[in-house]
Design a protein around this motif. Structure first.
Motif, PDB file in Angstrom:
ATOM      1  N   LEU A   1       0.161  -4.052   1.076  1.00  7.62           N
ATOM      2  CA  LEU A   1       0.190  -3.172  -0.049  1.00  7.62           C
ATOM      3  C   LEU A   1      -0.279  -4.111  -1.157  1.00  7.62           C
ATOM      4  O   LEU A   1       0.546  -4.991  -1.476  1.00  7.62           O
TER       5      LEU A   1
ATOM      6  N   LEU B   1      -0.998   0.157  -4.863  1.00  5.64           N
ATOM      7  CA  LEU B   1       0.024   0.890  -5.676  1.00  5.64           C
ATOM      8  C   LEU B   1       0.052   0.868  -7.398  1.00  5.64           C
ATOM      9  O   LEU B   1       0.166  -0.267  -7.863  1.00  5.64           O
TER      10      LEU B   1
ATOM     11  N   LEU C   1      -0.975   6.105  -5.210  1.00 10.59           N
ATOM     12  CA  LEU C   1      -1.259   5.151  -4.043  1.00 10.59           C
ATOM     13  C   LEU C   1      -2.951   5.254  -4.107  1.00 10.59           C
ATOM     14  O   LEU C   1      -3.292   6.765  -4.083  1.00 10.59           O
TER      15      LEU C   1
ATOM     16  N   LEU D   1       6.183   6.040   0.604  1.00  9.51           N
ATOM     17  CA  LEU D   1       5.012   5.258   1.051  1.00  9.51           C
ATOM     18  C   LEU D   1       5.047   5.320   2.421  1.00  9.51           C
ATOM     19  O   LEU D   1       3.803   5.020   3.162  1.00  9.51           O
TER      20      LEU D   1
END
Length: 191
Positions: A41, A111, A138, A187
């Motif tokens: 991420l 993010l 996101l 998430l």
């Protein structure tokens, strides 16, 4: 000249106390035995309003004037709250996945976080809590551009152990930790 020197010695200089969220986890959390790896991420800088973009530890008197943010006179954060929140969020998210800086990455999941509230709120002269409000988005980077995947607001408050800046700092640190955990759980199923 002696008079001026005497005045300087009698005035008590009050230094601001400087706060952060503390050391975080001192030992790594045990890894689950068969947990599937979550995709990496990219975490962008936490965005915030000008009112929250300072080192001041802020509070609100909800019972008197909830629209006014007030700074404690002798309390400061070690870094702007947006940086502290990003550090703690990165620490928590990296327990389950690789977390990289969005500005230096080609990771497709990004993010984005907006810090909307970060203050000690007094509901009465005898009761207060630390409140953090975030909007998290996101997105997925595609050849055609960025596409939103999911968005949500996260609001967490934790009671302050005392009615002063140290109590507010402790409450805000606890609220930030809880918000980071909530975001990590949100998430986890999103890939």
């Amino acid at each position: 000249m002696l008079t001026l020197a005497g005045c300087a010695l009698t005035e008590k200089q009050v230094r601001a106390s400087v706060y952060d969220f503390g050391p975080g986890a001192l030992v790594a959390a045990p890894e689950p035995a068969a947990a599937p790896a979550l995709p990496p991420l990219a975490l962008g800088d936490v965005q915030t309003s000008q009112a929250l973009d300072s080192l001041a530890v802020l509070y609100r008197l909800d019972y008197a004037d909830a629209q006014q943010l007030r700074p404690y006179a002798h309390a400061r954060w070690s870094a702007p709250p947006a940086q502290l929140v990003r550090q703690r969020l990165s620490e928590v998210l990296s327990r389950d996945r690789a977390v990289v800086n969005a500005s230096e990455s080609t990771v497709p999941l990004v993010l984005r976080v907006e810090l909307e509230e970060f203050s000690q709120r007094f509901t009465s002269p005898a009761q207060s809590s630390g409140v953090i409000r975030l909007r998290v988005t996101l997105t997925r980077i595609l050849p055609a551009g960025e596409r939103p995947v999911a968005q949500r607001s996260v609001v967490v408050q934790r009671p302050a152990p005392s009615l002063d800046a140290p109590g507010g700092v402790q409450a805000l640190a606890a609220a930030t930790d809880a918000a980071a955990q909530e975001i990590a759980q949100w998430l986890a199923p999103l890939r």
